[in-house]
Design an enzyme around this catalytic site. Structure first.
Site, PDB file in Angstrom:
ATOM      1  N   ASP A 165     -14.473  47.820  33.089  1.00 37.33           N
ATOM      2  CA  ASP A 165     -15.461  48.548  33.885  1.00 37.33           C
ATOM      3  C   ASP A 165     -15.976  47.690  35.034  1.00 37.33           C
ATOM      4  OD1 ASP A 165     -17.339  50.479  34.668  1.00 37.33           O
ATOM      5  OD2 ASP A 165     -18.808  49.849  33.188  1.00 37.33           O
ATOM      6  N   HIS A 183     -27.710  56.334  30.712  1.00 36.26           N
ATOM      7  CA  HIS A 183     -26.476  57.125  30.725  1.00 36.26           C
ATOM      8  C   HIS A 183     -25.549  56.860  29.537  1.00 36.26           C
ATOM      9  CE1 HIS A 183     -24.453  53.682  32.826  1.00 36.26           C
ATOM     10  NE2 HIS A 183     -23.370  54.174  32.276  1.00 36.26           N
ATOM     11  N   HIS A 203     -20.923  50.246  26.048  1.00 37.43           N
ATOM     12  CA  HIS A 203     -20.111  49.606  27.090  1.00 37.43           C
ATOM     13  C   HIS A 203     -20.928  48.810  28.105  1.00 37.43           C
ATOM     14  CE1 HIS A 203     -21.031  53.257  29.527  1.00 37.43           C
ATOM     15  NE2 HIS A 203     -20.741  52.503  30.573  1.00 37.43           N
ATOM     16  N   HIS A 204     -22.265  48.876  28.037  1.00 42.03           N
ATOM     17  CA  HIS A 204     -23.109  48.040  28.899  1.00 42.03           C
ATOM     18  C   HIS A 204     -23.851  46.954  28.116  1.00 42.03           C
ATOM     19  CE1 HIS A 204     -22.702  49.515  32.953  1.00 42.03           C
ATOM     20  NE2 HIS A 204     -22.762  50.767  32.520  1.00 42.03           N
ATOM     21  N   HIS A 206     -16.459  57.248  29.688  1.00 43.75           N
ATOM     22  CA  HIS A 206     -17.494  56.240  29.426  1.00 43.75           C
ATOM     23  C   HIS A 206     -18.744  56.463  30.274  1.00 43.75           C
ATOM     24  CE1 HIS A 206     -15.857  54.216  33.032  1.00 43.75           C
ATOM     25  NE2 HIS A 206     -16.985  53.513  33.064  1.00 43.75           N
ATOM     26  N   ASP A 207     -18.599  57.113  31.433  1.00 43.46           N
ATOM     27  CA  ASP A 207     -19.751  57.411  32.288  1.00 43.46           C
ATOM     28  C   ASP A 207     -20.142  58.886  32.241  1.00 43.46           C
ATOM     29  OD1 ASP A 207     -20.430  54.886  33.172  1.00 43.46           O
ATOM     30  OD2 ASP A 207     -19.173  54.966  34.957  1.00 43.46           O
ATOM     31  N   LYS A 235     -23.589  60.004  33.217  1.00 43.88           N
ATOM     32  CA  LYS A 235     -24.016  60.031  34.622  1.00 43.88           C
ATOM     33  C   LYS A 235     -23.993  61.440  35.216  1.00 43.88           C
ATOM     34  CE  LYS A 235     -22.941  55.273  35.932  1.00 43.88           C
ATOM     35  NZ  LYS A 235     -22.158  54.395  36.820  1.00 43.88           N
TER      36      LYS A 235
END
Length: 206
Positions: A129, A76, A100-101, A47-48, A51
């Site tokens: 998260d 990201h 997801h954010h 998910h990251d 980054k």
């Protein structure tokens, strides 16, 4: 792709491993099949991913980010989704990573989706998260206890989080002893990720 995260930044990798476990536990609690929950855990592992394209000066900064730095950080999910699309990954994983954010009240990013416009996978992933961020040591903060994190999450019910998903997660916290994983729980080789049933061993009561 998980290995590329591990090689780029071990803190992000370990965070992603814990989020994968939390997301899988929550999905199973919500009635998802083992296969569906495992798919969500795989999405959580990357998910990251975006980054890995952010410089260490931003990624590891202990002070508050500037407006420009925050804008870079908030890209990201888009970067991660584009990488997955480039590998022709199934849209389920792309959606989970991309959104997801997002926030339940429409004030998240990158698309400002609101309520049930946000894919269910992303709504689950968001709770997992944030819980791990709250309960983990970071350069800019000390870890919260489970009870402190619980109250912080509940304070954002209906704003950051889907109230139904959050209530299920809080109940899971309440009924699962030692729910919070150690920050060093992820010292497991990537080879083990490929073993059948690997994630299932973390599910409470499995």
């Amino acid at each position: 792709m998980a290995q590329s995260i591990q090689e780029r930044d071990i803190v992000t990798y370990e965070h992603s491993r814990r989020v994968a476990v939390y997301a899988q536990r929550l999905a199973r609690y919500l009635g998802w099949s083992r296969r569906e929950a495992r798919d969500l855990a795989l999405a959580a592992l990357v998910h990251d991913l975006g980054k890995t394209w952010i410089g260490n000066d931003i990624l590891n900064k202990s002070a508050a980010l500037s407006t420009e730095e925050r804008q870079k950080m908030e890209r990201h999910p888009i970067t991660g989704a584009r990488i997955l699309i480039g590998y022709e990954v199934h849209p389920f994983y792309v959606e989970a990573v991309l959104y997801h954010h997002e926030s339940w009240n429409g004030q998240g990013y990158p698309a400002k989706l609101k309520g049930e416009e946000i894919p269910l996978s992303s709504r689950i992933l968001t709770v997992a998260d944030v819980y791990d961020v709250l309960t983990s040591q970071r350069p800019y903060k000390a870890p919260l206890t489970m009870d402190e994190a619980r109250e912080r999450l509940l304070a954002s019910s209906g704003t950051n989080f889907d109230p139904v998903i959050l209530q299920a997660f809080v109940h899971l916290l309440d009924i699962t002893p030692d729910f919070t994983l150690s920050q060093h729980i992820c010292g497991i080789s990537l080879k083990s990720l490929r073993q059948p049933g690997f994630y299932n061993m973390f599910i409470a009561g499995s």
